[in-house]
Design an enzyme around this catalytic site. Structure first.
Site, PDB file in Angstrom:
ATOM      1  N   LYS A   1      26.768 -43.529  -3.883  1.00  0.00           N
ATOM      2  CA  LYS A   1      26.154 -42.463  -4.695  1.00  0.00           C
ATOM      3  C   LYS A   1      25.649 -43.053  -6.017  1.00  0.00           C
ATOM      4  O   LYS A   1      25.158 -44.175  -6.026  1.00  0.00           O
ATOM      5  CB  LYS A   1      27.154 -41.313  -4.892  1.00  0.00           C
ATOM      6  CG  LYS A   1      27.753 -40.864  -3.548  1.00  0.00           C
ATOM      7  CD  LYS A   1      28.471 -39.570  -3.599  1.00  0.00           C
ATOM      8  CE  LYS A   1      29.011 -39.249  -2.209  1.00  0.00           C
ATOM      9  NZ  LYS A   1      29.615 -37.942  -2.100  1.00  0.00           N
TER      10      LYS A   1
ATOM     11  N   HIS B   1      21.386 -36.677   3.294  1.00  0.00           N
ATOM     12  CA  HIS B   1      22.741 -36.392   2.797  1.00  0.00           C
ATOM     13  C   HIS B   1      22.757 -34.977   2.208  1.00  0.00           C
ATOM     14  O   HIS B   1      21.781 -34.526   1.620  1.00  0.00           O
ATOM     15  CB  HIS B   1      23.123 -37.417   1.725  1.00  0.00           C
ATOM     16  CG  HIS B   1      24.571 -37.335   1.345  1.00  0.00           C
ATOM     17  ND1 HIS B   1      25.038 -36.370   0.474  1.00  0.00           N
ATOM     18  CD2 HIS B   1      25.647 -38.053   1.735  1.00  0.00           C
ATOM     19  CE1 HIS B   1      26.352 -36.519   0.352  1.00  0.00           C
ATOM     20  NE2 HIS B   1      26.749 -37.525   1.104  1.00  0.00           N
TER      21      HIS B   1
ATOM     22  N   GLU C   1      23.990 -33.792  -0.376  1.00  0.00           N
ATOM     23  CA  GLU C   1      23.687 -33.708  -1.816  1.00  0.00           C
ATOM     24  C   GLU C   1      22.181 -33.742  -2.045  1.00  0.00           C
ATOM     25  O   GLU C   1      21.670 -33.110  -2.962  1.00  0.00           O
ATOM     26  CB  GLU C   1      24.400 -34.849  -2.568  1.00  0.00           C
ATOM     27  CG  GLU C   1      25.896 -34.562  -2.680  1.00  0.00           C
ATOM     28  CD  GLU C   1      26.781 -35.792  -2.782  1.00  0.00           C
ATOM     29  OE1 GLU C   1      26.266 -36.897  -3.047  1.00  0.00           O
ATOM     30  OE2 GLU C   1      28.004 -35.637  -2.587  1.00  0.00           O
TER      31      GLU C   1
END
Ligand code: PGA
Length: 248
Positions: free
Chosen positions: A11, A94, A96
């Site tokens: 991340k 993803h 996110e």
């Protein structure tokens, strides 16, 4: 037999110096037999991390890219640019990115096809929210995401992809799906792949589980019939834990 694949998703963590320190901590101890090992790093550290891990079996990936080859897309990065700095994998879709950056099923599909055409292995993320799970629509959500991601992807290309089943409610929350819950959805994903591609192809595609995977639960997760690996966020940032994960 599907080769297990353990991938870290860093991340937005680590500077170049922190990444090199991590590499120095793992590089004499990260050889694994028959496990594919990946770190998906922030763009700025891909090249240095790759150099620092030269001679090991750890492969480097990115976490996103743009599906166009080039153009006036301020702030974006192309698949070719990623290949040039040494990335071999890229996370696509993803949760996110779906949640905060407008990633849609359509852009996921475009990215999957572009990644494959540039010889990047896409790690395609799918997964339901807690609300969706509670309303009993997990299977529909996840299989719809799979159908969209693989739209017009040939069987020869499909076997080069990796899928990551990541229930959104288990990401970064410390709440892991039970291994049975995780395996159940991974089986549903494989059944969907079977419908699209037939048995031979669907049996070859690797499916990871992701969401609060740690050294303490990876063995149990990896013992499941249809889980072929893990996509790990938080625990992959700590060298000691990363080594335990890849040597599950
Ligand atoms: P986590 O993240 O391991 O910190 O839950 C997983 C992911 O987001 O890929």
């Amino acid at each position: 037999m599907r080769k297990p694949i353990i991938a870290g998703n860093w991340k937005m963590y680590k500077t170049i110096s922190e990444a090199i320190e991590f590499a120095n901590e793992i590089k004499h101890d990260c050889d694994t037999e028959n496990v594919e090992v990946v770190i998906c790093a922030p763009f700025t550290i891909i090249k240095d991390l790759k150099n620092a891990l030269e001679g090991t079996n750890v492969k480097i990936g990115a976490q996103n890219f743009h599906y166009e080859d080039e153009g006036a897309f301020t702030g974006e990065i192309s698949a070719k640019m990623l290949r040039e700095v040494g990335a071999e994998y890229v996370i696509v879709g993803h949760s996110e990115r779906r949640q905060y950056f407008n990633e849609t099923d359509e852009t996921v599909n475009l990215k999957v096809k572009k990644a494959l055409s540039e010889s990047l292995t896409p790690i395609i993320c799918v997964g339901e929210s807690l609300e969706q799970r509670d309303s009993g629509i997990t299977e529909k959500i996840v299989t719809d995401q799979i159908k969209a991601a693989f739209s017009t992807v040939s069987p020869e290309e499909a076997i080069k992809t990796v899928i990551a089943y990541e229930p959104i409610w288990a990401i970064g929350t410390g709440k892991t799906a039970t291994s049975a819950q995780a395996n159940e959805v991974c089986l549903e994903i494989r059944e969907e792949l079977l419908k699209i591609y037939g048995e031979e192809t669907s049996e070859k595609i690797r499916i990871q589980y992701g969401g609060s995977v740690k050294p303490g639960n990876i063995k149990e997760i990896m013992s499941q019939s249809d889980i072929d690996g893990a996509l790990v966020g938080g625990a992959s940032l700590v060298a000691e834990d990363y080594l335990k994960l890849i040597k599950f």
